[in-house]
Write an enzyme that holds these catalytic residues in place. Structure first.
Site, PDB file in Angstrom:
ATOM      1  CB  SER A 116      -0.831   0.011   1.206  1.00 12.24           C
ATOM      2  OG  SER A 116      -1.257   1.327   1.638  1.00 12.24           O
TER       3      SER A 116
ATOM      4  CE1 TYR B 297      -4.660  -2.026   5.529  1.00 17.39           C
ATOM      5  CE2 TYR B 297      -3.525  -0.049   4.844  1.00 17.39           C
ATOM      6  CZ  TYR B 297      -4.207  -1.195   4.246  1.00 17.39           C
ATOM      7  OH  TYR B 297      -4.570  -1.465   3.347  1.00 17.39           O
TER       8      TYR B 297
ATOM      9  CE  LYS C  52      -1.639  -3.806   3.450  1.00 16.15           C
ATOM     10  NZ  LYS C  52      -1.873  -4.974   2.809  1.00 16.15           N
TER      11      LYS C  52
HETATM   12  N1  LIG Z   1      -8.643  -0.556  -1.138  1.00 13.96           N
HETATM   13  C1  LIG Z   1      -7.845   0.339  -0.924  1.00 13.96           C
HETATM   14  O1  LIG Z   1      -7.834   1.429  -1.101  1.00 13.96           O
HETATM   15  C2  LIG Z   1      -6.325  -0.375  -0.949  1.00 13.96           C
HETATM   16  C3  LIG Z   1      -5.398   0.720  -0.989  1.00 13.96           C
HETATM   17  C4  LIG Z   1      -4.169  -0.061  -0.921  1.00 13.96           C
HETATM   18  C5  LIG Z   1      -3.915  -1.445  -0.583  1.00 13.96           C
HETATM   19  N2  LIG Z   1      -5.003  -2.213  -0.381  1.00 13.96           N
HETATM   20  C6  LIG Z   1      -4.688  -3.638  -0.206  1.00 13.96           C
HETATM   21  O2  LIG Z   1      -5.373  -4.486  -1.218  1.00 13.96           O
HETATM   22  C7  LIG Z   1      -5.907  -5.436  -0.513  1.00 13.96           C
HETATM   23  C8  LIG Z   1      -7.326  -5.740  -0.885  1.00 13.96           C
HETATM   24  O3  LIG Z   1      -8.073  -4.562  -0.292  1.00 13.96           O
HETATM   25  P1  LIG Z   1      -9.358  -4.446  -0.875  1.00 13.96           P
HETATM   26  O4  LIG Z   1      -9.669  -2.883  -0.648  1.00 13.96           O
HETATM   27  O5  LIG Z   1      -9.853  -5.173  -1.925  1.00 13.96           O
HETATM   28  O6  LIG Z   1     -10.383  -5.081   0.538  1.00 13.96           O
HETATM   29  P2  LIG Z   1     -11.747  -5.700   0.653  1.00 13.96           P
HETATM   30  O7  LIG Z   1     -11.981  -5.546   1.955  1.00 13.96           O
HETATM   31  O8  LIG Z   1     -12.593  -5.214  -0.503  1.00 13.96           O
HETATM   32  O9  LIG Z   1     -11.577  -7.293   0.441  1.00 13.96           O
HETATM   33  C9  LIG Z   1     -10.645  -8.150   1.360  1.00 13.96           C
HETATM   34  C10 LIG Z   1     -10.901  -9.507   1.296  1.00 13.96           C
HETATM   35  O10 LIG Z   1     -10.170 -10.084   2.307  1.00 13.96           O
HETATM   36  C11 LIG Z   1     -11.068 -11.041   3.008  1.00 13.96           C
HETATM   37  N3  LIG Z   1     -10.601 -11.368   4.435  1.00 13.96           N
HETATM   38  C12 LIG Z   1     -10.801 -10.563   5.315  1.00 13.96           C
HETATM   39  N4  LIG Z   1     -10.092 -10.953   6.492  1.00 13.96           N
HETATM   40  C13 LIG Z   1      -9.806 -12.279   6.113  1.00 13.96           C
HETATM   41  C14 LIG Z   1      -9.250 -13.432   6.597  1.00 13.96           C
HETATM   42  N5  LIG Z   1      -8.837 -13.271   8.171  1.00 13.96           N
HETATM   43  N6  LIG Z   1      -8.864 -14.508   5.890  1.00 13.96           N
HETATM   44  C15 LIG Z   1      -9.307 -14.570   4.675  1.00 13.96           C
HETATM   45  N7  LIG Z   1      -9.775 -13.550   4.044  1.00 13.96           N
HETATM   46  C16 LIG Z   1     -10.159 -12.508   4.787  1.00 13.96           C
HETATM   47  C17 LIG Z   1     -12.668 -10.373   3.092  1.00 13.96           C
HETATM   48  O11 LIG Z   1     -13.623 -11.348   3.290  1.00 13.96           O
HETATM   49  C18 LIG Z   1     -12.584  -9.961   1.592  1.00 13.96           C
HETATM   50  O12 LIG Z   1     -13.051 -10.552   0.561  1.00 13.96           O
HETATM   51  C19 LIG Z   1      -5.461  -5.551   1.257  1.00 13.96           C
HETATM   52  O13 LIG Z   1      -4.363  -6.173   1.199  1.00 13.96           O
HETATM   53  C20 LIG Z   1      -5.322  -3.938   1.236  1.00 13.96           C
HETATM   54  O14 LIG Z   1      -4.471  -3.592   2.439  1.00 13.96           O
HETATM   55  C21 LIG Z   1      -6.173  -1.862  -0.560  1.00 13.96           C
END
Ligand SMILES: NC(=O)c1ccc[n+]([C@@H]2O[C@H](COP(=O)([O-])OP(=O)(O)OC[C@H]3O[C@@H](n4cnc5c(N)ncnc54)[C@H](O)[C@@H]3O)[C@@H](O)[C@H]2O)c1
Length: 262
Positions: free
Chosen positions: A139, A151, A155
């Site tokens: 991230s 968080y 990261k």
């Molecule tokens: N959305 C953003 O703006 C953003 C920005 C930078 C990085 N990220 C990173 O990208 C990745 C995905 O983010 P996202 O926005 O798609 O999140 P999201 O919440 O839409 O999806 C996350 C998924 O992980 C699953 N999950 C949660 N806890 C779990 C566990 N204990 N075991 C198995 N599955 C589990 C959830 O059910 C969900 O399907 C993450 O690592 C997040 O930190 C997201």
């Protein structure tokens, strides 16, 4: 050649976009997640594209569950060529001194240890086979401090873990890279914007481009890092950040640059 891809957190957001994109690139796909309803929807979508896909209920914080899932995916779909670690919990801002410690510990267990467990379970199998590609989800939090006390350092740790694994696994033909998105226009972020909990204009102000990435933009970067075109790339963190890394310090110059068109 047919490849098998495993995506943790593949039921939602970026993970789901990666699962669908890798299926379109010719992979059989295993989705490891705790959200069965969402996961089964993504599996059905992928099967509708003509690819093989299956859901494995798995809490990534539980290393035994990951070991079991790794054995089951190998049995059903064949050994994993690709691992994408997208499962995570995404917090709102809080202060270090006043944060909820139970939430803090759970977030570390899911976001950092969950990534570690997946990399160990699948990395060992890739090492034994002499090939594979792992992409972790970092991230912009992997780069600079933001007020997310579990968080943000988590990261940073994911980024460093990626580098350690890239060195350990490089001579075994396994590449390990990290993709580091800025705020991604997932359904979760769109709901927060609609509810007035996030101000899109204020978020955009710290970027160079005037558009945020959507989950497919992140999936494109993941698919590239897993492709033969990236065969000499390992240990890197690839920002998908609409120029945030360049703009955030530039635009803070003396409290804000004195011209208005940036
Ligand atoms: N959305 C953003 O703006 C953003 C920005 C930078 C990085 N990220 C990173 O990208 C990745 C995905 O983010 P996202 O926005 O798609 O999140 P999201 O919440 O839409 O999806 C996350 C998924 O992980 C699953 N999950 C949660 N806890 C779990 C566990 N204990 N075991 C198995 N599955 C589990 C959830 O059910 C969900 O399907 C993450 O690592 C997040 O930190 C997201």
């Amino acid at each position: 050649m047919k490849r098998t891809a495993v995506v943790t957190g593949g039921a939602g957001g970026i993970g789901a976009a990666c699962a669908i994109r890798l299926a379109k690139d010719g992979c059989d796909v295993a989705i490891l997640d705790v959200d069965g309803d969402q996961a089964r929807g993504i599996v059905a979508h992928i099967q509708g594209l003509g690819a093989r896909a299956a859901y494995y209920p798995c809490d990534v914080a539980d290393r035994h569950a990951l070991e079991k899932a790794a054995a089951a995916t190998a049995e059903d779909l064949g050994p994993a060529d690709i691992l994408v670690t997208s499962a995570a919990l995404i917090p709102n801002a809080e202060s270090v001194l006043d944060m909820d410690m139970d939430r803090h510990e759970r977030m570390w267990r899911v976001n950092y240890h969950g990534t570690l467990h997946a990399c160990i379970a699948y990395g060992r199998r890739m090492r034994a086979r002499g090939g594979g590609s792992i992409v972790t989800l970092g991230s912009i939090n992997s780069i600079l401090p933001l007020p997310l006390p579990a968080y943000n350092p988590g990261k940073v740790a994911v980024r460093r873990l990626t580098e350690l694994l890239a060195v350990e696994l490089g001579r075994h033909g396994v590449r390990v890279n990290c993709v580091a998105p800025t705020y991604v226009l997932t359904r979760g972020l769109q709901e927060k914007i609609s509810a007035g909990q996030r101000d899109l204009a204020k978020i955009m102000a710290s970027h160079a481009l005037d558009a945020l990435p959507d989950p497919d933009d992140v999936a494109d970067a993941v698919a590239f890092l897993c492709s033969p075109q990236a065969s000499k790339i390992t240990g890197v963190m690839l920002p998908v950040d609409a120029g945030w890394g360049a703009a955030v310090s530039y635009k803070s110059y003396a409290g804000g640059v004195p011209w208005e068109d940036v």
